[in-house]
Design a protein around this motif. Structure first.
Motif, PDB file in Angstrom:
ATOM      1  N   LEU A 215       0.671  36.094 -45.162  1.00  0.00           N
ATOM      2  CA  LEU A 215      -0.740  35.799 -44.917  1.00  0.00           C
ATOM      3  C   LEU A 215      -0.941  35.340 -43.474  1.00  0.00           C
ATOM      4  N   ASN A 216       0.016  34.563 -42.981  1.00  0.00           N
ATOM      5  CA  ASN A 216      -0.059  34.089 -41.600  1.00  0.00           C
ATOM      6  C   ASN A 216       0.048  35.271 -40.626  1.00  0.00           C
ATOM      7  N   GLU A 217       0.896  36.244 -40.979  1.00  0.00           N
ATOM      8  CA  GLU A 217       1.008  37.454 -40.151  1.00  0.00           C
ATOM      9  C   GLU A 217      -0.323  38.187 -40.093  1.00  0.00           C
ATOM     10  N   ASN A 218      -1.011  38.240 -41.242  1.00  0.00           N
ATOM     11  CA  ASN A 218      -2.291  38.946 -41.299  1.00  0.00           C
ATOM     12  C   ASN A 218      -3.359  38.263 -40.446  1.00  0.00           C
ATOM     13  N   LEU A 219      -3.248  36.935 -40.315  1.00  0.00           N
ATOM     14  CA  LEU A 219      -4.194  36.229 -39.454  1.00  0.00           C
ATOM     15  C   LEU A 219      -4.055  36.671 -38.008  1.00  0.00           C
ATOM     16  N   CYS A 220      -2.854  37.074 -37.627  1.00  0.00           N
ATOM     17  CA  CYS A 220      -2.591  37.500 -36.251  1.00  0.00           C
ATOM     18  C   CYS A 220      -2.770  39.005 -36.057  1.00  0.00           C
ATOM     19  N   SER A 221      -3.208  39.689 -37.104  1.00  0.00           N
ATOM     20  CA  SER A 221      -3.390  41.132 -37.029  1.00  0.00           C
ATOM     21  C   SER A 221      -4.485  41.499 -36.031  1.00  0.00           C
ATOM     22  N   PRO A 222      -4.347  42.642 -35.339  1.00  0.00           N
ATOM     23  CA  PRO A 222      -5.410  43.091 -34.434  1.00  0.00           C
ATOM     24  C   PRO A 222      -6.624  43.645 -35.187  1.00  0.00           C
ATOM     25  N   ASP A 223      -6.436  43.883 -36.512  1.00  0.00           N
ATOM     26  CA  ASP A 223      -7.525  44.432 -37.322  1.00  0.00           C
ATOM     27  C   ASP A 223      -8.438  43.316 -37.818  1.00  0.00           C
ATOM     28  N   LEU A 224      -9.711  43.385 -37.478  1.00  0.00           N
ATOM     29  CA  LEU A 224     -10.663  42.320 -37.826  1.00  0.00           C
ATOM     30  C   LEU A 224     -10.787  42.130 -39.326  1.00  0.00           C
ATOM     31  N   LEU A 225     -10.880  43.207 -40.081  1.00  0.00           N
ATOM     32  CA  LEU A 225     -11.048  43.099 -41.530  1.00  0.00           C
ATOM     33  C   LEU A 225      -9.834  42.431 -42.172  1.00  0.00           C
ATOM     34  N   THR A 226      -8.644  42.756 -41.688  1.00  0.00           N
ATOM     35  CA  THR A 226      -7.423  42.123 -42.203  1.00  0.00           C
ATOM     36  C   THR A 226      -7.458  40.613 -41.948  1.00  0.00           C
ATOM     37  N   GLN A 227      -7.894  40.230 -40.762  1.00  0.00           N
ATOM     38  CA  GLN A 227      -8.010  38.797 -40.439  1.00  0.00           C
ATOM     39  C   GLN A 227      -9.015  38.107 -41.364  1.00  0.00           C
ATOM     40  N   GLN A 228     -10.157  38.743 -41.550  1.00  0.00           N
ATOM     41  CA  GLN A 228     -11.200  38.141 -42.393  1.00  0.00           C
ATOM     42  C   GLN A 228     -10.717  37.957 -43.821  1.00  0.00           C
ATOM     43  N   ARG A 229     -10.044  38.971 -44.357  1.00  0.00           N
ATOM     44  CA  ARG A 229      -9.557  38.883 -45.740  1.00  0.00           C
ATOM     45  C   ARG A 229      -8.466  37.825 -45.879  1.00  0.00           C
ATOM     46  N   ALA A 230      -7.614  37.731 -44.868  1.00  0.00           N
ATOM     47  CA  ALA A 230      -6.568  36.699 -44.901  1.00  0.00           C
ATOM     48  C   ALA A 230      -7.199  35.307 -44.898  1.00  0.00           C
ATOM     49  N   LEU A 231      -8.242  35.139 -44.126  1.00  0.00           N
ATOM     50  CA  LEU A 231      -8.948  33.846 -44.082  1.00  0.00           C
ATOM     51  C   LEU A 231      -9.592  33.528 -45.420  1.00  0.00           C
TER      52      LEU A 231
END
Length: 339
Positions: free
Chosen positions: A31-47
């Motif tokens: 989940l922490n990796e997804n927060l650092c993703s360049p993809d905005l939607l991935t970041q939002q979903r991880a949050l």
């Protein structure tokens, strides 16, 4: 009078039901990796997923160990308002837990949050101030806020922020100024707070008076309050809200420790409303009112006036609260004292 409330609703294109809620604490590193993703939607979903997880103190501890706070600090300055909103919300939920507050202190999150004071999105600023309020309840948190020199900014924001956020700022200042008041005084806090004492909101009036009370516990604070605020505090003794009355009486009590404060209170006509508060058995301000009148009785003019009202204090001698009874005994002895 109705006031607009800051909405925490997400934009319509963000569906929290699509967040990967199946994440458990074992999946926190991913989940922490997804927060650092360049993809905005991935970041939002991880949050979204993390926001659900951090309600559990165990997950807060695990998240801090994994290193989430470094990722969240970076996301606080993200260009996307939804990312900033959810990031501040997560940090607020974490700050509700002691382990979370300690983590925020260790990772120096306050200094980064400082940069969100001018965020264009209301809910981001509200979440930020909710974090400050929670952090200030801890002595180390209050000290952290003071050390990053946040106090002058908070005082300034009292002039411009929404009422809902002003209440949060006042709560934060109250806890911080019990520790240290010099920066607030230098930033002109007393002048700003004086204006808030006449605000239309009862909550803001009451909290402003409490902050002045906290300032009054410091010697330099008493001097400024005596010079600028005593007449306004006297007027609040007859406020329609009991909380406002109580906080104003407390602040006046600290001001009256100084001879200048006693003269100012006497000149502003404090004795009649204070006597009224003493006579009201259910008044939250009763004890402070008795102590303030006792100090006013140390002035010849105050003693002369109060000699005709000793019966008001006599009634307090049967009060079930020992502190009220003792204060009344002292008041009577001071009023009846003869040189």
């Amino acid at each position: 009078m109705a006031h607009a409330r800051i909405s925490a609703n997400l934009p319509p294109d963000i569906d929290p039901t699509k967040a990967p809620l199946a994440f458990g604490k074992r999946a926190l590193p991913k989940l922490n990796e997804n927060l650092c993703s360049p993809d905005l939607l991935t970041q939002q979903r991880a949050l979204m997923a993390l926001c659900d997880l951090v309600h559990d103190p165990e997950n807060v501890y695990e998240a801090i160990e994994v290193g989430f706070l470094d990722s969240l600090k970076t996301l606080l300055l993200h260009h996307d308002s939804t990312v900033r909103q959810k990031t501040t919300e997560i940090l607020y939920i974490m700050a509700m837990h002691n382990v979370g507050r300690q983590g925020l202190i260790r990772n120096r999150v306050i200094s980064t949050l400082n940069k969100l004071l001018d965020d264009p999105v209301d809910i981001c600023r509200k979440n930020t101030h909710q974090i400050f309020e929670m952090m200030a309840k801890l002595p180390e948190g209050a000290l952290d806020i003071i050390n990053v020199r946040l106090i002058p900014s908070l005082v300034f924001k009292l002039k411009t922020e929404l009422d809902e956020i002003q209440e949060l700022i006042l709560s934060t200042l109250s806890n911080c100024l019990r520790v240290e008041a010099s920066e607030a005084l230098a930033a002109g806090a007393v002048t700003v707070l004086k204006e808030k004492l006449t605000h239309s909101s009862m909550a803001i009036r009451s909290k402003a008076a409490w902050v002045l009370l906290d300032i009054g516990t410091h010697p330099e604070g008493k001097n400024v309050i005596c010079e600028e605020v005593v007449p306004v505090l006297v007027s609040l003794l007859e406020d329609t809200d009991p909380e406002v009355q109580a906080s104003a009486t407390g602040a006046l009590m600290f001001a009256a420790v100084k001879p200048q404060g006693r003269f100012s209170a006497l000149g502003a006509g404090a004795i009649p409303p204070l006597l009224k508060l003493v006579a009201e058995e259910t008044s939250k301000a009763r004890l402070s009112a008795i102590k303030t009148l006792t100090m006013l009785a140390e002035l010849p003019e105050g003693r002369k006036t109060l000699l005709d009202h000793t019966d008001t204090f006599q009634q307090c001698l049967n009060d079930p609260q020992k502190a009220v009874k003792r204060a009344a005994e002292i008041a009577i002895s001071v009023i009846k004292w003869k040189p």
